[in-house]
Write an enzyme that holds these catalytic residues in place. Structure first.
Site, PDB file in Angstrom:
ATOM      1  N   ARG A 128       0.836  -1.211   0.000  1.00 19.75           N
ATOM      2  CA  ARG A 128       0.000   0.000   0.000  1.00 19.75           C
ATOM      3  C   ARG A 128       0.864   1.252   0.000  1.00 19.75           C
ATOM      4  O   ARG A 128       0.626   2.197  -0.759  1.00 19.75           O
ATOM      5  CB  ARG A 128      -0.916  -0.012   1.236  1.00 19.75           C
ATOM      6  CG  ARG A 128      -1.640   1.302   1.490  1.00 19.75           C
ATOM      7  CD  ARG A 128      -2.335   1.277   2.839  1.00 19.75           C
ATOM      8  NE  ARG A 128      -1.403   1.070   3.942  1.00 19.75           N
ATOM      9  CZ  ARG A 128      -0.673   2.038   4.498  1.00 19.75           C
ATOM     10  NH1 ARG A 128      -0.758   3.272   4.061  1.00 19.75           N
ATOM     11  NH2 ARG A 128       0.160   1.760   5.493  1.00 19.75           N
ATOM     12  N   ARG A 152      14.280  -1.632  11.753  1.00 19.85           N
ATOM     13  CA  ARG A 152      14.026  -0.813  10.566  1.00 19.85           C
ATOM     14  C   ARG A 152      14.722   0.543  10.661  1.00 19.85           C
ATOM     15  O   ARG A 152      15.392   0.981   9.733  1.00 19.85           O
ATOM     16  CB  ARG A 152      12.520  -0.643  10.368  1.00 19.85           C
ATOM     17  CG  ARG A 152      11.802  -1.958  10.126  1.00 19.85           C
ATOM     18  CD  ARG A 152      10.351  -1.748   9.792  1.00 19.85           C
ATOM     19  NE  ARG A 152       9.625  -3.014   9.813  1.00 19.85           N
ATOM     20  CZ  ARG A 152       8.470  -3.229   9.209  1.00 19.85           C
ATOM     21  NH1 ARG A 152       7.880  -2.252   8.549  1.00 19.85           N
ATOM     22  NH2 ARG A 152       7.882  -4.397   9.272  1.00 19.85           N
TER      23      ARG A 152
END
Length: 339
Positions: A128, A152
């Protein structure tokens, strides 16, 4: 009344479950967190790609199994991980007030997406986000990433990526908003259906726990996520589909209204169907989920008729093609999950 609360083992999951535990304790209930490892956690820890593997519910099923087995009394999930279909014997007992559902950027040198030079590596595990950022035409390179928030963000300091895109809600719950360099406007990047909200489940026949958990429920949040998730179900999109949706309760001339914006995109963001709609909710919050479900279903059907059906068919065909084991995971087919 003492409740065993099932939670994933990650710091974010235990933090979220801790918030629910604190709210229950404020109501006079005793709680205990029970950590459970899910299939999604095992895959994420190993760094394995979920390409070609059904991803819907991989962070949910182990918690639900423990609930049905009587090993825990309550299960807490990130609501956007929750499948849109019901599970026999389990009730969605509460949807507490939602955190800010928007996406955020954490980038090197305090930069925004628009300030990153062309070719900069922007990491995300969400098709997305990939599709919507591609549609902005910024010339950045979208790369796949898995792992927890520390992993991350840490890869920026390592120089592997120039930026990562995450859910603001996760960073807010972890007290790490000071690392955010940009909050993405939903006009450019719509969040995932249910993003920022928690789902609190219990056994459907546990009337005492149902009654207690109902006191944590926020009618506006439940209405919003019901509209978003009904739209996603109507589009027949799972958590790996590039679908964005955001519903918000607002005060209208004749009482509360629900406004819903949504988009479904091709994997590269080149094609998109965007629509919005609103509905009156009425004076009784008990009726809001029904009104919200109708709004989401109607808007989803409109989007299917206006080209969404073709987009979804192409996406399903693309996702049914499993790469060879040595192929690198693609950001366009990686799993969407919290954060």
């Amino acid at each position: 009344m003492s409740l065993r609360i099932g939670t994933r083992r990650s710091l974010l999951a235990t933090t979220q479950s801790g918030h629910v535990a604190a709210a229950l304790q404020a109501l006079g209930g005793a709680t205990e967190l029970v950590e459970i490892t899910t299939d999604g956690d095992r895959s994420q820890a190993s760094g394995a790609s979920l390409v070609g593997v059904p991803s819907t519910g991989v962070f949910v099923s182990a918690l639900r199994d423990a609930l049905l087995a009587g090993e825990v009394d309550v299960a807490v999930h990130s609501l956007k991980d929750l499948p849109t279909y019901a599970t026999d014997g389990i009730a969605l007992a509460a949807v507490p007030p939602r955190e800010d559902p928007r996406d955020v950027v954490v980038a090197r040198d305090g930069l925004t997406l628009g300030e990153l030079p062309p070719g900069s590596k922007v990491a995300t595990g969400s098709p997305r986000r990939v599709a919507q950022i591609e549609a902005l035409g910024l010339g950045v390179e979208l790369v796949a990433v898995r792992g927890n928030v520390d992993t991350r963000i840490g890869r920026i300091a390592e120089g592997r990526y120039d930026a990562v895109v995450l859910a603001r809600a996760g960073l807010a719950r972890l007290g790490r908003l000071d690392e955010v360099t940009e909050v993405l406007d939903p006009l450019q990047v719509l969040p995932a259906p249910g993003q920022g909200a928690l789902a609190v489940e219990c056994r459907a026949d546990d009337t005492e726990t149902l009654a207690l958990l109902a006191r944590l429920d926020d009618p506006g949040t439940r209405a919003a996520v019901t509209a978003e998730r009904t739209l996603m179900a109507t589009l027949e999109g799972g958590c790996a589909a590039p679908i964005g949706a955001l519903a918000e309760v607002a005060e209208g001339d004749d009482g509360p209204e629900l406004w819903l914006r949504a988009v479904v995109l091709s994997e590269d963001g080149g094609l998109a169907v965007r629509r919005s709609a609103s509905a009156e909710l009425g004076a009784d919050p008990a009726s809001w989920p029904d009104s919200a479900a109708k709004l989401g279903g109607d808007l989803g059907a409109e989007m299917l008729a206006d080209g969404g059906a073709e987009l979804m068919a192409e996406l399903r065909d693309a996702q049914s093609t499993t790469p060879e084991p040595n192929d690198p995971p693609s950001a366009r087919s990686a799993e969407v999950h919290n954060p």
